[in-house]
Design a protein around this motif. Structure first.
Motif, short mmCIF file in Angstrom:
data_model
loop_
_atom_site.label_atom_id
_atom_site.label_comp_id
_atom_site.label_asym_id
_atom_site.label_seq_id
_atom_site.Cartn_x
_atom_site.Cartn_y
_atom_site.Cartn_z
N PRO A 15 0.75 17.88 13.50
CA PRO A 15 0.57 19.25 12.98
C PRO A 15 1.23 19.46 11.61
CG PRO A 15 1.37 19.31 15.26
CD PRO A 15 1.45 17.88 14.80
N ILE A 16 2.26 18.64 11.32
CA ILE A 16 3.02 18.86 10.09
C ILE A 16 2.34 18.17 8.91
CG2 ILE A 16 5.38 18.89 9.14
CD1 ILE A 16 6.38 18.29 11.99
N GLN A 17 1.38 17.30 9.19
CA GLN A 17 0.68 16.61 8.10
C GLN A 17 -0.82 16.87 8.19
OE1 GLN A 17 -0.92 12.74 8.97
NE2 GLN A 17 -1.45 14.47 10.27
N ASN A 18 -1.21 17.97 8.86
CA ASN A 18 -2.66 18.22 8.93
C ASN A 18 -3.13 18.98 7.69
OD1 ASN A 18 -2.30 20.96 9.33
ND2 ASN A 18 -3.23 21.01 11.35
N LEU A 19 -4.45 19.12 7.59
CA LEU A 19 -5.05 19.63 6.37
C LEU A 19 -4.49 20.98 5.93
CD1 LEU A 19 -7.34 19.29 4.21
CD2 LEU A 19 -8.84 20.51 5.79
N SER A 20 -4.39 21.93 6.87
CA SER A 20 -4.01 23.29 6.46
C SER A 20 -2.56 23.33 5.96
CB SER A 20 -4.20 24.27 7.61
OG SER A 20 -3.40 23.90 8.71
N VAL A 21 -1.70 22.49 6.54
CA VAL A 21 -0.31 22.45 6.06
C VAL A 21 -0.25 21.77 4.69
CG1 VAL A 21 1.99 21.48 6.51
CG2 VAL A 21 0.72 22.60 8.36
N LEU A 22 -0.95 20.68 4.53
CA LEU A 22 -0.91 19.97 3.24
C LEU A 22 -1.51 20.81 2.12
CD1 LEU A 22 -1.71 16.28 4.23
CD2 LEU A 22 0.51 17.39 3.93
N GLN A 23 -2.53 21.63 2.46
CA GLN A 23 -3.08 22.53 1.43
C GLN A 23 -2.01 23.52 0.97
OE1 GLN A 23 -6.57 23.92 3.55
NE2 GLN A 23 -7.94 22.54 2.45
N LYS A 24 -1.16 23.95 1.91
CA LYS A 24 -0.09 24.88 1.59
C LYS A 24 1.03 24.18 0.80
CE LYS A 24 1.70 29.06 2.83
NZ LYS A 24 1.11 30.29 2.28
N VAL A 25 1.28 22.91 1.10
CA VAL A 25 2.34 22.15 0.42
C VAL A 25 1.95 21.90 -1.04
CG1 VAL A 25 3.51 19.91 0.34
CG2 VAL A 25 3.25 21.09 2.53
N GLY A 26 0.65 21.68 -1.29
CA GLY A 26 0.19 21.50 -2.66
C GLY A 26 0.42 20.09 -3.18
N GLU A 27 0.92 19.98 -4.42
CA GLU A 27 0.92 18.66 -5.06
C GLU A 27 1.90 17.65 -4.47
OE1 GLU A 27 3.27 19.40 -9.07
OE2 GLU A 27 1.15 19.98 -9.30
N GLU A 28 2.89 18.14 -3.73
CA GLU A 28 3.84 17.23 -3.09
C GLU A 28 3.32 16.70 -1.75
OE1 GLU A 28 6.95 15.99 -4.17
OE2 GLU A 28 5.97 16.70 -6.00
N LYS A 29 2.02 16.82 -1.53
CA LYS A 29 1.52 16.56 -0.17
C LYS A 29 1.69 15.12 0.30
CE LYS A 29 -3.39 16.01 -1.11
NZ LYS A 29 -4.74 16.52 -0.87
N VAL A 30 1.55 14.14 -0.59
CA VAL A 30 1.67 12.75 -0.13
C VAL A 30 3.11 12.42 0.32
CG1 VAL A 30 1.41 10.31 -0.75
CG2 VAL A 30 -0.39 11.95 -1.32
N PRO A 31 4.14 12.68 -0.52
CA PRO A 31 5.51 12.43 -0.02
C PRO A 31 5.86 13.26 1.21
CG PRO A 31 5.56 13.40 -2.26
CD PRO A 31 4.15 13.04 -1.95
N TRP A 32 5.36 14.49 1.29
CA TRP A 32 5.58 15.33 2.48
C TRP A 32 5.03 14.64 3.74
CZ3 TRP A 32 7.27 20.54 3.53
CH2 TRP A 32 6.89 21.06 4.76
N ALA A 33 3.77 14.23 3.67
CA ALA A 33 3.14 13.57 4.83
C ALA A 33 3.88 12.28 5.18
CB ALA A 33 1.66 13.28 4.53
N GLN A 34 4.23 11.51 4.16
CA GLN A 34 4.98 10.26 4.42
C GLN A 34 6.29 10.55 5.12
OE1 GLN A 34 5.30 8.55 0.50
NE2 GLN A 34 3.37 7.40 0.69
N HIS A 35 7.01 11.57 4.65
CA HIS A 35 8.30 11.92 5.23
C HIS A 35 8.17 12.21 6.73
CE1 HIS A 35 12.25 13.85 5.70
NE2 HIS A 35 11.62 14.81 6.34
N PHE A 36 7.22 13.07 7.09
CA PHE A 36 7.14 13.49 8.50
C PHE A 36 6.51 12.41 9.39
CE2 PHE A 36 8.07 17.63 6.56
CZ PHE A 36 9.14 18.00 7.37
N ILE A 37 5.61 11.61 8.83
CA ILE A 37 5.08 10.50 9.62
C ILE A 37 6.18 9.46 9.84
CG2 ILE A 37 3.42 8.61 9.70
CD1 ILE A 37 1.48 10.46 8.10
N ASN A 38 6.95 9.15 8.80
CA ASN A 38 8.05 8.19 8.96
C ASN A 38 9.09 8.69 9.96
OD1 ASN A 38 7.63 5.77 7.39
ND2 ASN A 38 7.79 7.04 5.55
N ARG A 39 9.45 9.96 9.87
CA ARG A 39 10.40 10.50 10.84
C ARG A 39 9.89 10.31 12.27
NH1 ARG A 39 11.71 16.67 12.36
NH2 ARG A 39 9.48 16.49 12.73
N GLY A 40 8.63 10.62 12.49
CA GLY A 40 8.05 10.48 13.82
C GLY A 40 7.98 9.02 14.27
#
Lengths: 220, 220
Positions: free
Chosen positions: A117-142
């Motif tokens: 849920p933390i790396q799905n489309l609607s969240v990443l659209q809200k995160v904006g340009e930092e979306k790749v490091p954001w998704a990497q961070h939460f996938i790595n944590r998991g």
């Protein structure tokens, strides 16, 4: 004997080829050998077809998947998968033993609540340009949490030697990790399980590269 | 007859008074009438006690809750609740009918996957100063979907007139919404259900204002 049309009809799956939650349900249908009708919902085209008023009636969260089955409409992939498991024959997707079942649900929820849920489309659209490091961070944590858990619970598959809902959740999450260029070398157990599972027919036919709505350049 | 110590021991719940996922498990224990030992884990103090090496062994996601029960350690609140339901007597938290069960799981997952993870502590810490509008946005999006669903499924409680896991998820999420000053006037069905549920003993004793680790100024 009276059978309603709803019971005779094939389930209808509203799906997007690359949605990991849609893929979970496609795997479950394939493992159970259930024929279904697939209706593509393009999450990008027309500003997102899931945002239409028509689709909102099927899934008020305006996400895929949604499933019409046995006269009801269900959303939330794990609710759908468990409903299929409880009402259809074929291999069990949740084991019979309560402790083993609990481990399957723990792993499934770690992915379905703790990562996706933390790396799905609607969240990443809200995160904006930092979306790749954001998704990497939460996938790595998991995955850092999942790796030691799976090291303990896994046999051939995530929990012992029987396929379960945990496997159904794992493979699409690894697919997302690879899209976001997560270094999978850190997670040997996850990687081994993913490779084993991808060899199975149910994971192959349901793969994002094999869907009716897969764009030509992404077909395998 | 041989009984292991693990089976005789009370379950141990690692909990933080204000964590909505911990509260879910406290409600489930209370509804089932299960005595348990509560070990507080302070998510703020010492930079977050859930981040300690010791706690990581209990829950590799370094989140609350974690539960030691029947000789195993479980995390992910819905996995814990369903394990309790499947192994303990007392009122069913998941109804017997598969379609009704599926609705309970759909509502539970809409909250546990679709709302809570996106507004939990670790995500808001990453969001930084925009955290209040961020939390409001994702709680509102979830409640806008939940309101019409509950309007259809609810009786006295979320799904018909029996308490279920859906109710266990709803009340702590409304508590979070109120913390973030979400306008609950938009959601009359959610508000009505929340008020009804808060009158029940199991929801009262498990409330964040009533915990051994509740700070004095937040005790009710």
């Amino acid at each position: 004997m009276h059978l309603s049309i709803a019971c005779l009809a094939k389930p209808v799956l509203y799906s997007y080829f690359r949605s990991s939650c849609s893929w979970r349900v496609r795997i479950a249908f394939a493992l159970k050998g259930i024929e279904f009708k697939l209706v593509p919902v393009n999450l990008i085209k027309d500003g997102g077809q899931q945002l239409s008023e028509q689709y909102r009636k099927l899934n008020p969260m305006q996400q895929v998947p949604a499933v019409e089955i046995d006269g009801i409409t269900l959303c939330q992939s794990l609710a759908v998968i468990q409903y299929i498991d409880e009402t259809r024959p074929g291999p069990r997707l949740l084991p019979a033993d309560p402790k083993t079942r609990a481990k399957v649900r723990m792993i499934s929820d770690l992915i379905a609540s703790g990562i996706q849920p933390i790396q799905n489309l609607s969240v990443l659209q809200k995160v904006g340009e930092e979306k790749v490091p954001w998704a990497q961070h939460f996938i790595n944590r998991g995955f850092q949490a999942l790796e030691p858990i799976l090291k303990e619970t896994s046999g051939k598959y995530c929990v012992g030697d029987e396929i379960s809902m945990a496997d159904i959740c794992l493979v699409p999450q690894v697919y997302n990790a690879e899209r976001f260029k997560v270094d999978m070398g850190q997670y040997p157990t996850i990687r081994r399980l993913n490779e084993t599972l991808l060899e199975l027919e149910a994971f192959k036919v349901s793969h994002p590269s094999q869907q009716p709505d897969t764009p030509a350049n992404l077909q395998a």
